[in-house]
Design an enzyme around this catalytic site. Structure first.
Site, PDB file in Angstrom:
ATOM      1  N   PRO A 425       0.940  -0.994  -0.260  1.00 41.84           N
ATOM      2  CG  PRO A 425      -1.420  -1.685   1.895  1.00 41.84           C
ATOM      3  CD  PRO A 425       0.751  -2.100   0.808  1.00 41.84           C
ATOM      4  CD  GLN A 502      -3.119  -0.043   4.814  1.00 44.08           C
ATOM      5  OE1 GLN A 502      -2.942   0.893   4.155  1.00 44.08           O
ATOM      6  NE2 GLN A 502      -2.496  -1.392   4.301  1.00 44.08           N
ATOM      7  CE1 TYR A 584      -1.248   7.692   9.034  1.00 42.82           C
ATOM      8  CE2 TYR A 584      -0.753   5.555   8.527  1.00 42.82           C
ATOM      9  CZ  TYR A 584      -0.409   6.947   8.453  1.00 42.82           C
ATOM     10  OH  TYR A 584       0.123   7.571   7.249  1.00 42.82           O
ATOM     11  NE  ARG A 726      11.923   5.327  -0.145  1.00 43.08           N
ATOM     12  CZ  ARG A 726      10.703   5.388   0.719  1.00 43.08           C
ATOM     13  NH1 ARG A 726      10.874   3.805   1.475  1.00 43.08           N
ATOM     14  NH2 ARG A 726      10.689   5.537   1.864  1.00 43.08           N
TER      15      ARG A 726
END
Length: 779
Positions: A425, A502, A584, A726
């Site tokens: 993600p 997600q 989060y 990446r």
């Protein structure tokens, strides 16, 4: 014409410590400058040393050959060489060849260096403690502190060197045996007290059995015995003397020793200490070898590193215009190499500390896991060195002939992934009012076409105030649902990839600017209220203070997760991941650094787990039974007082017991003052730990960048899936290119029909020679 540079070299040099590093530095500096006056101080006698054999890599030997052929020739005549590694595990010995080792006795190495120093005119002062470094510095141009692990010089200049010493969890003792080993041998013994391992390797001709076990300076093999501290204490070794310890070790490893004896040389049980320093130099004083750094014996010989230090120090002193420049260049050159070695050594050390979680692996996978533990030796290395060994590991794992491990299928509930690659993600910050658009279609569609087994969305938020930024995606309106359906339909109809959703909520880290406009910075205007486990801002004085969710708020957010999951199921997502990481909302409940509640949703780990598990249960209830659910967690906060690796195991266990099909193991991003230990595949040990302790499938993430890493991690049994971020930004077709580079064209890597002409690497116009034979240094 260029201006000539006058080189000012130190002429009066003091060396504290006559170990291999200090002696070799003295010899090299004297050879480079016969006018130099060099004195080596050593408090012990010439032959008074600990340990037995030392291993030097071909790279180190190459440097010695170039710098001092005399020393190289003398060493070459003494070396014992071999190329095999044996791993003994539950009665089975697995042998791997094609490696390169060279070893000799430590006393013999010192004797050769003594002779070389004396022949060059270096003054050696034995049984004479060196004067303090500060005193030596007043009468010398340079002071080389090679005074070892317990360096008095390092302690005297503590404020400048800024040392850090970390003691680890195993006890070890350095012994020798007259048994002639013909390989580097790792022997695992399961005792009533716990696991004990031996590291053995040859270094000289067989020990003369008629000599005293305590006095001889030669022997056939080094034999290091190591175990966890608690095993050592349960075995009563903390109460035994030297002879008692040797007798105990001989009994444990009787089958391997076959009647041969163990002997000691000032061999006492120790706990390994990793040494680092903020600086290696203080004026005219410079650290070398163990005084500057240590690396665990299971991968990096301290002698090897010290002699490489000596080579670099001598070269920089010879080439630099002044002392300050030379010492700065020496530290810069060596620090990068040493830190890389220390990272690999720490990975190896921790592997042996956690040995118990691997012993139930099949014997060949266990051997492969051991050989690749440092992350320096990989699947591709071993395939080059010993194709037969690697092929047998792959067969035992279940791969088809010619299929790299990463292209074996993997099943989660009713979902079978074609391969083990996951597009991790990644927030794109490109939605409008939570709605993904053409950018997401192209972004996720391209990665689906690129061959990964599973493509994950970015964190999709369950309400408007749960977004991180105004550009974050959501799934709380019909418009969002329609937009995501377009993307999912494309992935299903035009690629072989599964696509996962997600779901998350930003918690206290929301209402910030787009990443490229100022990551974690609050919006200049239009900020929305933030909800969190506790009323703690992410960064006091910068980010707004969130409100702590009350009972009504908890119920409302839980229902929003449930509603978003229903929408995701209608859209057709193949998998749902609950985001409980990175600070989060749900992560904020799990970490003790962000959860200070005093109600049933705070306190101990069970309390902190309660609300995330309630949300998971609510989502699992409405998510189709045949479709898998995963959970992303931060396995450590990288901060004192935060979530620990042991906590992460229990968090993963709790989610698995509630029905999670896999744990996506990330780390950190919970608090802004974290101190991550970055490095190659640096987060994978946390996934490894959870997989092999809990028995739940895991997804490993974190600086995994090559297909060789993916193959290595999967074949070793440290993870089931590898998520890469990446690399997929750099190359959307990363998985297909990995297949092409490995010559694989099977069902695990399906090229879209319009792209099939590119399924082989294009010609380069040159002929590449064979890959060089690599040398393994696993000590």
């Amino acid at each position: 014409m260029g201006r000539s540079v006058t080189v000012v070299r130190p002429r009066r040099i003091a060396v504290i410590g006559a170990g291999p590093g200090g002696l070799y530095a003295a010899a090299l500096l004297k050879r480079l400058d016969q006018a130099a006056q060099i004195t080596v101080w050593e408090r012990n006698a010439p032959d008074d040393t600990f340990g037995f054999g030392v291993v030097l890599s071909d790279e180190t030997l190459g440097g010695i050959e170039h710098a001092d052929p005399v020393v190289y020739r003398a060493l070459s005549e003494e070396f014992v060489r071999w190329d095999a590694i044996e791993v003994s595990h539950r009665g089975t010995v697995v042998r791997s060849g094609g490696h390169g080792f060279a070893a000799l006795g430590r006393r013999r190495l010192l004797a050769l260096l003594h002779d070389r120093c004396r022949g060059l005119g270096v003054r050696l002062r034995f049984t004479e403690p060196a004067p303090p470094a500060a005193e030596l510095a007043r009468g010398h141009d340079l002071v080389i502190a090679a005074d070892g692990l317990h360096s008095a010089t390092r302690e005297a200049y503590r404020d400048v060197f800024r040392p850090s010493l970390t003691t680890h969890r195993c006890r070890y003792v350095w012994l020798a045996t007259d048994l002639v080993l013909d390989a580097f041998r790792f022997e695992i013994a399961e005792t009533p007290h716990g696991l004990v391992q031996a590291h053995g390797y040859p270094f000289s001709r067989p020990f003369n059995a008629g000599a005293s076990r305590h006095s001889s300076d030669s022997g056939a093999s080094t034999f290091i015995v190591e175990m966890r501290e608690e095993v050592w204490r349960r075995a009563g070794l903390d109460r035994l003397d030297e002879d008692g310890s040797i007798a105990w070790c001989e009994k444990v490893f009787a089958d391997l020793l076959g009647g041969h004896r163990l002997r000691s040389n000032r061999s006492h049980w120790s706990a390994f200490t990793t040494v680092t320093n903020g600086s290696w130099r203080a004026g005219r004083v410079v650290l070398l070898g163990d005084a500057a750094h240590t690396a665990h014996f299971s991968i990096g010989s301290g002698t090897k590193l010290a002699m490489e230090d000596a080579l670099a120090l001598a070269a920089n002193l010879h080439e630099s215009p002044d002392l300050e420049t030379a010492l700065a260049a020496y530290e810069t050159e060596r620090r990068a190499v040493v830190e890389s070695t220390q990272r690999a050594a720490l990975a190896s050390l921790e592997w042996f500390e956690e040995l118990a979680q691997y012993v139930d692996q099949p014997e060949r996978q266990f051997a492969f896991n051991l050989l690749t533990r440092s992350r320096r030796v990989t699947h591709d290395n071993l395939r080059l060195r010993d194709p037969y060994f690697t092929a047998t590991v792959e067969t035992e794992f279940g791969t088809d002939p010619g299929t790299p491990p990463m292209f074996t299928p993997f099943r989660l509930r009713g979902l079978t992934l074609r391969n083990r690659v996951v597009v991790s993600p990644m927030d794109m910050y490109s939605s409008v009012d939570g709605t993904p658009g053409d950018f997401h279609l192209v972004h996720l569609g391209a990665r689906a076409l690129g061959g990964a087994g599973l493509v994950m969305t970015e964190m999709v938020c369950v309400n408007p105030c749960g977004r991180i930024t105004p550009g974050c995606a959501g799934l709380y309106t019909d418009r969002h649902e329609d937009a995501w359906r377009r993307i999912v339909d494309f992935a299903h109809h035009r690629s072989s990839a599964a696509i996962g959703l997600q779901l998350g909520h930003s918690g206290r880290k929301g209402s910030t600017r787009l990443m490229w406009e100022g990551i974690d910075q609050p919006l200049p205007e239009g900020n929305w209220p933030l909800a969190a486990a506790s009323a703690l801002p992410y960064r006091p004085g910068v980010n707004q203070v969130p409100y702590a969710l009350d009972a009504a708020g908890l119920a409302k957010v839980r229902e929003q997760f449930r509603s978003a999951a229903i929408r995701g199921a209608r859209v057709g997502f193949d998998l749902l991941e609950l985001h409980c990481a990175h600070g989060y909302l749900l992560s904020g409940f799990l970490s003790p650094l962000t959860n200070q509640r005093t109600d049933r949703y705070g306190g101990d780990l069970a309390g902190r787990l309660r609300y995330p598990l309630e949300v998971f249960d609510a989502v699992r209830e409405v998510w189709p039974a045949e479709r898998p659910m995963t959970v992303r967690i931060s396995a450590t906060d990288w901060a004192d007082g935060g979530t620990t690796a042991d906590d992460a195991v229990e968090i993963a266990r709790a989610f698995a017991e509630h029905g999670a099909d896999a744990i996506d193991v990330s780390t950190g991003q919970v608090v802004p003052d974290e101190r991550p230990a970055f490095g190659r595949s640096y987060q994978t040990p946390y996934a490894d730990r959870i997989r092999n302790r809990v028995g739940v499938p895991v997804i490993a993430v974190g600086a995994i960048s090559s297909w060789d890493d993916v193959n290595s991690l999967i074949l070793a049994g440290r993870t089931d899936l590898c998520a890469l971020a990446r690399p997929h930004l750099y190359d959307p077709n990363w998985t297909l290119h990995a297949a092409a580079e490995q010559g694989y064209s099977g069902p695990g890597a399906v090229w879209p029909l319009p792209y099939q002409a590119g399924s082989r690497r294009p010609p380069t116009g040159r002929t590449d020679g064979p890959k060089p034979r690599l040398t393994l240094d696993v000590r």
